[in-house]
Structures are given as structure tokens and as C-alpha cells.
Design a protein around this motif. Sequence first.
Motif, PDB file in Angstrom:
ATOM      1  N   PHE A 143       0.828  -1.200   0.000  1.00 26.62           N
ATOM      2  CA  PHE A 143       0.000   0.000   0.000  1.00 26.62           C
ATOM      3  C   PHE A 143       0.869   1.259   0.000  1.00 26.62           C
ATOM      4  O   PHE A 143       1.957   1.284   0.585  1.00 26.62           O
ATOM      5  CB  PHE A 143      -0.934  -0.001   1.214  1.00 26.62           C
ATOM      6  CG  PHE A 143      -2.014  -1.039   1.124  1.00 26.62           C
ATOM      7  CD1 PHE A 143      -3.274  -0.720   0.654  1.00 26.62           C
ATOM      8  CD2 PHE A 143      -1.770  -2.356   1.494  1.00 26.62           C
ATOM      9  CE1 PHE A 143      -4.282  -1.677   0.554  1.00 26.62           C
ATOM     10  CE2 PHE A 143      -2.752  -3.328   1.398  1.00 26.62           C
ATOM     11  CZ  PHE A 143      -4.012  -2.990   0.928  1.00 26.62           C
ATOM     12  N   SER A 144       0.359   2.295  -0.650  1.00 26.43           N
ATOM     13  CA  SER A 144       1.119   3.546  -0.747  1.00 26.43           C
ATOM     14  C   SER A 144       0.168   4.732  -0.775  1.00 26.43           C
ATOM     15  O   SER A 144      -1.054   4.575  -0.877  1.00 26.43           O
ATOM     16  CB  SER A 144       1.975   3.553  -2.025  1.00 26.43           C
ATOM     17  OG  SER A 144       1.161   3.771  -3.168  1.00 26.43           O
ATOM     18  N   THR A 145       0.750   5.906  -0.726  1.00 24.38           N
ATOM     19  CA  THR A 145      -0.023   7.127  -0.939  1.00 24.38           C
ATOM     20  C   THR A 145      -0.357   7.244  -2.423  1.00 24.38           C
ATOM     21  O   THR A 145       0.132   6.482  -3.255  1.00 24.38           O
ATOM     22  CB  THR A 145       0.774   8.359  -0.495  1.00 24.38           C
ATOM     23  OG1 THR A 145       2.042   8.357  -1.174  1.00 24.38           O
ATOM     24  CG2 THR A 145       1.008   8.367   1.005  1.00 24.38           C
ATOM     25  N   HIS A 146      -1.170   8.229  -2.760  1.00 25.63           N
ATOM     26  CA  HIS A 146      -1.596   8.423  -4.142  1.00 25.63           C
ATOM     27  C   HIS A 146      -0.418   8.923  -4.979  1.00 25.63           C
ATOM     28  O   HIS A 146       0.156   9.970  -4.680  1.00 25.63           O
ATOM     29  CB  HIS A 146      -2.747   9.434  -4.205  1.00 25.63           C
ATOM     30  CG  HIS A 146      -3.536   9.354  -5.472  1.00 25.63           C
ATOM     31  ND1 HIS A 146      -2.974   9.519  -6.721  1.00 25.63           N
ATOM     32  CD2 HIS A 146      -4.861   9.107  -5.690  1.00 25.63           C
ATOM     33  CE1 HIS A 146      -3.899   9.385  -7.648  1.00 25.63           C
ATOM     34  NE2 HIS A 146      -5.050   9.129  -7.051  1.00 25.63           N
ATOM     35  N   MET A 188      -6.317  -0.358  -5.526  1.00 21.69           N
ATOM     36  CA  MET A 188      -5.824  -0.054  -4.179  1.00 21.69           C
ATOM     37  C   MET A 188      -6.929   0.484  -3.275  1.00 21.69           C
ATOM     38  O   MET A 188      -6.869   0.369  -2.055  1.00 21.69           O
ATOM     39  CB  MET A 188      -4.685   0.971  -4.261  1.00 21.69           C
ATOM     40  CG  MET A 188      -3.951   1.184  -2.955  1.00 21.69           C
ATOM     41  SD  MET A 188      -2.629  -0.005  -2.722  1.00 21.69           S
ATOM     42  CE  MET A 188      -1.416   0.574  -3.891  1.00 21.69           C
ATOM     43  N   GLY A 189      -7.969   1.092  -3.886  1.00 28.17           N
ATOM     44  CA  GLY A 189      -8.976   1.754  -3.069  1.00 28.17           C
ATOM     45  C   GLY A 189      -8.484   3.127  -2.644  1.00 28.17           C
ATOM     46  O   GLY A 189      -7.698   3.761  -3.338  1.00 28.17           O
ATOM     47  N   HIS A 190      -8.940   3.568  -1.482  1.00 26.84           N
ATOM     48  CA  HIS A 190      -8.551   4.908  -1.008  1.00 26.84           C
ATOM     49  C   HIS A 190      -7.046   4.972  -0.764  1.00 26.84           C
ATOM     50  O   HIS A 190      -6.469   4.088  -0.134  1.00 26.84           O
ATOM     51  CB  HIS A 190      -9.279   5.243   0.291  1.00 26.84           C
ATOM     52  CG  HIS A 190      -8.751   6.484   0.956  1.00 26.84           C
ATOM     53  ND1 HIS A 190      -8.984   7.750   0.460  1.00 26.84           N
ATOM     54  CD2 HIS A 190      -7.968   6.658   2.066  1.00 26.84           C
ATOM     55  CE1 HIS A 190      -8.385   8.649   1.227  1.00 26.84           C
ATOM     56  NE2 HIS A 190      -7.775   8.006   2.200  1.00 26.84           N
ATOM     57  N   MET A 191      -6.440   6.022  -1.283  1.00 24.58           N
ATOM     58  CA  MET A 191      -5.015   6.249  -1.059  1.00 24.58           C
ATOM     59  C   MET A 191      -4.823   7.620  -0.434  1.00 24.58           C
ATOM     60  O   MET A 191      -5.372   8.617  -0.927  1.00 24.58           O
ATOM     61  CB  MET A 191      -4.236   6.161  -2.383  1.00 24.58           C
ATOM     62  CG  MET A 191      -4.166   4.767  -2.965  1.00 24.58           C
ATOM     63  SD  MET A 191      -3.250   4.701  -4.535  1.00 24.58           S
ATOM     64  CE  MET A 191      -4.472   5.367  -5.670  1.00 24.58           C
ATOM     65  N   GLU A 192      -4.058   7.673   0.651  1.00 29.99           N
ATOM     66  CA  GLU A 192      -3.807   8.941   1.318  1.00 29.99           C
ATOM     67  C   GLU A 192      -2.991   9.879   0.427  1.00 29.99           C
ATOM     68  O   GLU A 192      -2.278   9.437  -0.481  1.00 29.99           O
ATOM     69  CB  GLU A 192      -3.069   8.726   2.641  1.00 29.99           C
ATOM     70  CG  GLU A 192      -3.906   8.054   3.726  1.00 29.99           C
ATOM     71  CD  GLU A 192      -3.863   6.536   3.683  1.00 29.99           C
ATOM     72  OE1 GLU A 192      -4.344   5.899   4.625  1.00 29.99           O
ATOM     73  OE2 GLU A 192      -3.361   5.983   2.681  1.00 29.99           O
ATOM     74  N   MET A 200      -2.932  -4.567  10.997  1.00 27.28           N
ATOM     75  CA  MET A 200      -2.467  -5.408   9.911  1.00 27.28           C
ATOM     76  C   MET A 200      -3.546  -5.673   8.866  1.00 27.28           C
ATOM     77  O   MET A 200      -3.253  -5.749   7.670  1.00 27.28           O
ATOM     78  CB  MET A 200      -1.950  -6.738  10.480  1.00 27.28           C
ATOM     79  CG  MET A 200      -1.309  -7.644   9.449  1.00 27.28           C
ATOM     80  SD  MET A 200      -0.589  -9.127  10.183  1.00 27.28           S
ATOM     81  CE  MET A 200      -2.074 -10.080  10.523  1.00 27.28           C
ATOM     82  N   GLY A 201      -4.802  -5.812   9.263  1.00 26.56           N
ATOM     83  CA  GLY A 201      -5.851  -6.131   8.313  1.00 26.56           C
ATOM     84  C   GLY A 201      -6.068  -5.052   7.280  1.00 26.56           C
ATOM     85  O   GLY A 201      -6.373  -5.344   6.111  1.00 26.56           O
ATOM     86  N   ALA A 202      -5.928  -3.805   7.676  1.00 24.02           N
ATOM     87  CA  ALA A 202      -6.179  -2.690   6.760  1.00 24.02           C
ATOM     88  C   ALA A 202      -4.945  -2.311   5.962  1.00 24.02           C
ATOM     89  O   ALA A 202      -5.029  -2.003   4.772  1.00 24.02           O
ATOM     90  CB  ALA A 202      -6.679  -1.475   7.561  1.00 24.02           C
ATOM     91  N   ARG A 203      -3.787  -2.307   6.603  1.00 24.99           N
ATOM     92  CA  ARG A 203      -2.539  -1.896   5.955  1.00 24.99           C
ATOM     93  C   ARG A 203      -1.451  -2.898   6.336  1.00 24.99           C
ATOM     94  O   ARG A 203      -0.657  -2.659   7.241  1.00 24.99           O
ATOM     95  CB  ARG A 203      -2.126  -0.484   6.415  1.00 24.99           C
ATOM     96  CG  ARG A 203      -3.071   0.645   6.011  1.00 24.99           C
ATOM     97  CD  ARG A 203      -2.872   1.009   4.547  1.00 24.99           C
ATOM     98  NE  ARG A 203      -3.593   2.214   4.189  1.00 24.99           N
ATOM     99  CZ  ARG A 203      -4.837   2.233   3.768  1.00 24.99           C
ATOM    100  NH1 ARG A 203      -5.525   1.102   3.693  1.00 24.99           N
ATOM    101  NH2 ARG A 203      -5.418   3.369   3.413  1.00 24.99           N
ATOM    102  N   PRO A 204      -1.381  -4.061   5.663  1.00 21.19           N
ATOM    103  CA  PRO A 204      -0.384  -5.079   6.036  1.00 21.19           C
ATOM    104  C   PRO A 204       1.050  -4.596   5.842  1.00 21.19           C
ATOM    105  O   PRO A 204       1.927  -4.879   6.651  1.00 21.19           O
ATOM    106  CB  PRO A 204      -0.703  -6.247   5.095  1.00 21.19           C
ATOM    107  CG  PRO A 204      -2.092  -5.991   4.598  1.00 21.19           C
ATOM    108  CD  PRO A 204      -2.254  -4.513   4.572  1.00 21.19           C
ATOM    109  N   ILE A 205       1.297  -3.900   4.728  1.00 17.94           N
ATOM    110  CA  ILE A 205       2.642  -3.420   4.405  1.00 17.94           C
ATOM    111  C   ILE A 205       2.481  -2.135   3.600  1.00 17.94           C
ATOM    112  O   ILE A 205       1.632  -2.044   2.711  1.00 17.94           O
ATOM    113  CB  ILE A 205       3.454  -4.486   3.628  1.00 17.94           C
ATOM    114  CG1 ILE A 205       4.858  -3.971   3.280  1.00 17.94           C
ATOM    115  CG2 ILE A 205       2.722  -4.958   2.391  1.00 17.94           C
ATOM    116  CD1 ILE A 205       5.779  -5.059   2.708  1.00 17.94           C
ATOM    117  N   ILE A 206       3.286  -1.127   3.932  1.00 13.04           N
ATOM    118  CA  ILE A 206       3.172   0.163   3.256  1.00 13.04           C
ATOM    119  C   ILE A 206       4.549   0.641   2.793  1.00 13.04           C
ATOM    120  O   ILE A 206       5.582   0.173   3.265  1.00 13.04           O
ATOM    121  CB  ILE A 206       2.553   1.245   4.166  1.00 13.04           C
ATOM    122  CG1 ILE A 206       3.490   1.564   5.352  1.00 13.04           C
ATOM    123  CG2 ILE A 206       1.162   0.854   4.640  1.00 13.04           C
ATOM    124  CD1 ILE A 206       3.125   2.833   6.106  1.00 13.04           C
TER     125      ILE A 206
END
Length: 362
Positions: free
Chosen positions: A179-182, A225-229, A244-250
Motif C-alpha cells: 500500500f502507498s499514498t496516491h 488499491m482503493g482509497h489512497m492517502e 495489519m488487516g487494513a494496511r499489512p505493508i506500506i
Amino acid sequence: MNRSIIGLIILLVVAGLAAGISFLDLSSLTRQVERRDPVEVSIFYGGEKSALLKNPQVAEIIENRYKITLNASKAGSVEMVTTLDSTGRHCLWPSNMVAVELARLSGKPVKSDETIFNSPIVFYAWSDVADALTSAGVVAKRNDGFLTADVQALGKLIEDGARWKEDLGLNIYGPFKVFSTHPAKSNSGNIWSGLLATVLNGGDVPTEESLPTLLPRIEDYFAAMGHMEASSGDIFENFLKQGMGARPIIVGYENQLVEFLNENANFADLIKSKIRVIYPEPTVFASHPLISLSPVCDRLKEALIDPDLQAIAWAQHGFRTGLIGVENDPSEIKAAALPDTVSLVVPMPAAGVMQRVIAAVR
């Protein structure tokens, strides 16, 4: 009293007064030379530098030593150099050297740029995620104890459509993703899109010619990805809060954990037991260039490369210096362990390539 003695005394007194007056005059002149007129400097800055600019010691150097009133607004590193109106801003302080060229391509009146800090991009993962990726042969521990991730192996998981539960044995829903920012708003997401493009291109940095076949895959990845900060600071905070469920690895910056532990020492044991820092191999260095749009920005540049401010930025915030000839000593950081150097680094694609990536994911 002998007249010659009296005359000598008078001469010495006059000479002393003259010397005193001369000294006072010279001191006054010196103070006048050193005195600076106060100046207000207006900037956009990347969110990963928020804690640094709020540091009282940093503020004291900027305000008192350099007589700067700082009007600073947080913005995404990509947004500030592309779509945000910079009218009235003297400086832009993003987190990527590509941003300098993006600013020029967007018509910003760039006068100069100075690299202030460097921050390697890292992955932050929950310990169970790091263990699962180790079992899958993606993550390994170096001899010095630091964790690394083979980005080509990581890319294969993504390309193969690996799933958290079925393929990695974790109680997490959905396909594997970092997961990452936009990417069209924030630099850490933008860098990840550039690194991902390199991974999907077989390890070669994409060019204008190779990009067309990569763009649909990059676009699909981020669309799912869905919503990205829009801020690197925001995704790191949500990573810690949501679990962990929402953001396992960023994707984040090396310095972010240092800052968090310095500000939240009471959580140190919990964080160190639950969170793993993983260095991608290769990684990308996020340089933090101060982009000057006005001569007024020069005063802030002086302040930011001040040796005392640079020392605070390293010891308390984990920002590696961007100055030539200056080295950082990891032993000066008490909150977390950092490697001496980060050697396996790949360059970002050219600004024109990244412009097309940004347009595709926007």
C-alpha cells in the motif's frame, strides 16, 4: 608633578578614549553587518517534514538565528509541483528530485534547487507479514540484522495475483499489495509507482518507448488499491492505527519510524516487537530539494543547511544529510537502528515518463 609626566598621562588618556570610541564604532559596524532584516518566507512542504518543522529547536534556528517567519503549508509533493497554485509561495519543498523537473514542466518559475536531505524508501510491515514474506523467499535478513526485500520477487507476487490468505497464509482479505499514498499527489506513492514500473519492466528503468506496455498494468494496480492517502505522514499514522488487516505493508520513508519513536517513547517496546522495517533491494532515494521560486527562498536555504539544524534533523528525525562531504553517524540516533549506508539504489524514471504515469493513475 613633572610636566612631561602629566603630558604623558594626558596622551595615554586621550589615546585610550580614542581606542574605546574606535572599538565601540567597530562593534557597532560589525553588529550592523551581522544584523538581518526579518523576512517572511512562504512555502509548501511535504508532510513527512511536519514534525521537523514543529521541532522547537529547529524553529528557534529558523526564527532567531535567521530572522525568518515561516508561513508553511503541508501539501503532497507531486501536487505542489504540478496542480497546486504556487502564487505567493517563495519555495516548494517536495521529496523527490524528479519534482524539480516536474515543476519546470508545469510552468513553475524555478530559479534554483538545493538538496537538503535524503531518505531511502522503505517498506513498513507488521511482523507476521514480514515473517510470511520471509517464508515466501521475498524477504531476507542481512548479516548486519537489517531486513531486505527482493523487489523482483515482490513484483512476481503482484503479477501472479498472489493472495494474502491462500498464498501467504495470513488472515488478510484480498490480493497481495504494497500500500502507498496516491502517486499523483504524494511523493512516496509516486516513487513506488516508479519503482514498480521498473520491476514490471524486468528491472530496467522505463523509458518513453517501453512505457506504453507498462501503463495499463500500473494503472490497474493502483486502481485496485482503493482509497489512497495524499500524505506520507497520513498513511504511516493510519498504518499504525488501523492494524495489519487494513494496511499489512506500506511504502514509507526510513526516517518516519525514528520520528515516531522519538515522540512516543512509551510505545517503543510495542512498536519494535510488532513493526518491521524492510529495505527494498534496490530502493530509491527520496531527495528533499528546496525549490526556489523567489530570491526570498535563499534565506530559508541558509537556515536548512545550517550544521546545527542538519544535526537535529539526523539525530531526532532520521533525515540523512543531502550536503556534500557531510556524513551521518547511526550511533547518534538513539530511537532506532539505521544502517550506515544504503547502497543498492535504482534511479527514478525520467520526469517525462513520470508525468505519463501520474496522468494514468490520476
